[in-house]
Write an enzyme that holds these catalytic residues in place. Structure first.
Site, PDB file in Angstrom:
ATOM      1  N   GLY A  77       8.277 -23.525  51.289  1.00 12.18           N
ATOM      2  CA  GLY A  77       9.717 -23.678  51.118  1.00 12.18           C
ATOM      3  C   GLY A  77      10.441 -23.215  52.368  1.00 12.18           C
TER       4      GLY A  77
ATOM      5  CD  GLN B 288      13.691 -18.915  54.976  1.00 11.60           C
ATOM      6  OE1 GLN B 288      13.673 -19.865  54.224  1.00 11.60           O
ATOM      7  NE2 GLN B 288      12.633 -18.166  55.197  1.00 11.60           N
TER       8      GLN B 288
ATOM      9  CB  CYS C 293       9.781 -14.392  53.030  1.00 12.77           C
ATOM     10  SG  CYS C 293      11.326 -15.057  53.657  1.00 12.77           S
ATOM     11  CG  LEU C 294       7.798 -19.476  56.094  1.00 16.57           C
ATOM     12  CD1 LEU C 294       8.213 -20.932  56.294  1.00 16.57           C
ATOM     13  CD2 LEU C 294       6.347 -19.275  56.513  1.00 16.57           C
TER      14      LEU C 294
ATOM     15  CG  HIS D 299      11.753 -16.860  48.021  1.00 15.68           C
ATOM     16  ND1 HIS D 299      10.962 -15.744  48.202  1.00 15.68           N
ATOM     17  CD2 HIS D 299      12.064 -17.293  49.271  1.00 15.68           C
ATOM     18  CE1 HIS D 299      10.811 -15.517  49.497  1.00 15.68           C
ATOM     19  NE2 HIS D 299      11.473 -16.456  50.172  1.00 15.68           N
ATOM     20  CD  GLU D 300      12.750 -21.034  50.038  1.00 11.95           C
ATOM     21  OE1 GLU D 300      13.563 -20.754  50.927  1.00 11.95           O
ATOM     22  OE2 GLU D 300      11.548 -20.715  50.106  1.00 11.95           O
TER      23      GLU D 300
ATOM     24  CG  HIS E  96      16.069 -17.393  52.016  1.00  7.28           C
ATOM     25  ND1 HIS E  96      15.994 -16.277  52.827  1.00  7.28           N
ATOM     26  CD2 HIS E  96      14.786 -17.711  51.715  1.00  7.28           C
ATOM     27  CE1 HIS E  96      14.707 -15.942  53.000  1.00  7.28           C
ATOM     28  NE2 HIS E  96      13.961 -16.789  52.327  1.00  7.28           N
TER      29      HIS E  96
HETATM   30  O1  K1U Z   1      10.240 -18.310  53.760  1.00  7.31           O
HETATM   31  C1  K1U Z   1      10.330 -18.920  52.706  1.00  7.31           C
HETATM   32  O2  K1U Z   1      11.324 -18.852  52.027  1.00  7.31           O
HETATM   33  C2  K1U Z   1       9.142 -19.761  52.268  1.00  7.31           C
HETATM   34  C3  K1U Z   1       8.187 -19.030  51.339  1.00  7.31           C
HETATM   35  C4  K1U Z   1       8.356 -19.584  49.939  1.00  7.31           C
HETATM   36  C5  K1U Z   1       7.765 -18.757  48.830  1.00  7.31           C
HETATM   37  C6  K1U Z   1       6.413 -18.513  48.726  1.00  7.31           C
HETATM   38  C7  K1U Z   1       5.911 -17.786  47.668  1.00  7.31           C
HETATM   39  C8  K1U Z   1       6.749 -17.308  46.697  1.00  7.31           C
HETATM   40  C9  K1U Z   1       8.107 -17.534  46.806  1.00  7.31           C
HETATM   41  C10 K1U Z   1       8.615 -18.266  47.862  1.00  7.31           C
HETATM   42  C11 K1U Z   1       6.774 -19.273  51.850  1.00  7.31           C
HETATM   43  O3  K1U Z   1       6.346 -20.374  52.007  1.00  7.31           O
HETATM   44  S1  K1U Z   1       5.808 -17.895  52.210  1.00  7.31           S
HETATM   45  C12 K1U Z   1       4.247 -18.524  52.744  1.00  7.31           C
HETATM   46  C13 K1U Z   1       3.404 -19.127  51.684  1.00  7.31           C
HETATM   47  O4  K1U Z   1       3.035 -20.270  51.835  1.00  7.31           O
HETATM   48  C14 K1U Z   1       3.028 -18.426  50.444  1.00  7.31           C
HETATM   49  C15 K1U Z   1       3.082 -17.049  50.302  1.00  7.31           C
HETATM   50  C16 K1U Z   1       2.729 -16.417  49.114  1.00  7.31           C
HETATM   51  C17 K1U Z   1       2.303 -17.173  48.045  1.00  7.31           C
HETATM   52  C18 K1U Z   1       2.231 -18.552  48.166  1.00  7.31           C
HETATM   53  C19 K1U Z   1       2.568 -19.169  49.360  1.00  7.31           C
HETATM   54 ZN    ZN Z   2      11.936 -16.696  52.224  1.00 11.16          ZN
END
Ligand code: K1U
Ligand code: ZN
Length: 167
Positions: free
Chosen positions: A46, A51, A91-92, A133-134, A137
């Site tokens: 996401g 971001q 989170c990225l 989560h998004e 943001h």
């Molecule tokens: O930065 C962001 O908002 C993207 C985030 C989205 C997210 C992942 C997991 C739970 C809630 C929101 C990511 O993509 S983090 C990297 C990722 O691929 C990941 C991390 C943990 C679990 C599953 C995927």
């Molecule tokens: Zn995030």
């Protein structure tokens, strides 16, 4: 398409509240393409416009196994939420930090698609977590702010140290 730099916590620009999109035009579709490219390059599932320092209410997501199912939410609005679940999040904008956050297990969200057409989604599981989560943001909130003050201080110290080392 363009790869955009991702802001890293505790950058204060991550705390900006995004403004609604008034017209879904070519500039918004370009933003959606850039968000998609940036999310895929960073191997995320996401990304919110906040971001990449664009303060418009635009989100992209792809939680599919084959990474071929992009979901676009413009001006997302939470209609209802139900249940509670604790799930590990990342989170990225907070690289290398993962922790568990409790959120609603099911949500109903209304938004516009990339053609400006309204749609409603009923989400559960990882999709519901990711949408919330998004959407946070877009309100200027980062997932680590749900953690205890102790954990948050440790994360801030770690990320500041890491930023100094990469200078
Ligand atoms: O930065 C962001 O908002 C993207 C985030 C989205 C997210 C992942 C997991 C739970 C809630 C929101 C990511 O993509 S983090 C990297 C990722 O691929 C990941 C991390 C943990 C679990 C599953 C995927
Ligand atoms: Zn995030």
């Amino acid at each position: 398409m363009a790869l955009l730099p991702i802001l890293h916590y505790p950058d204060p620009r991550l705390h900006t509240r995004a403004s609604p999109v008034t017209v879904v035009d070519e500039s918004i579709r370009q933003l959606v393409s850039d968000l998609e490219e940036t999310m895929r390059a960073a191997e995320g599932i996401g990304l919110a416009a906040t971001q990449v320092n664009v303060h418009k209410r635009v989100i992209v997501l792809d939680i599919s196994e084959d990474q071929q199912h992009l979901q676009v939410f413009i001006n997302p609005r939470l209609i209802s939420s139900d249940g509670q679940v604790e799930r590990e999040e990342g989170c990225l904008s907070v690289p290398g930090i993962y922790d568990r956050v409790t959120r609603a297990d099911r949500v109903v969200v209304e938004a516009l698609d990339r053609d400006g057409r309204p749609f409603t989604v009923q989400a559960e599981g990882l999709l519901a977590t990711c949408i919330q989560h998004e959407m946070d943001h877009l309100e200027g909130k980062v997932f680590v702010e749900y953690l205890s003050q102790l954990k948050l201080n440790r994360i801030r110290t770690k990320l500041r140290k890491r930023a100094r080392e990469t200078l």
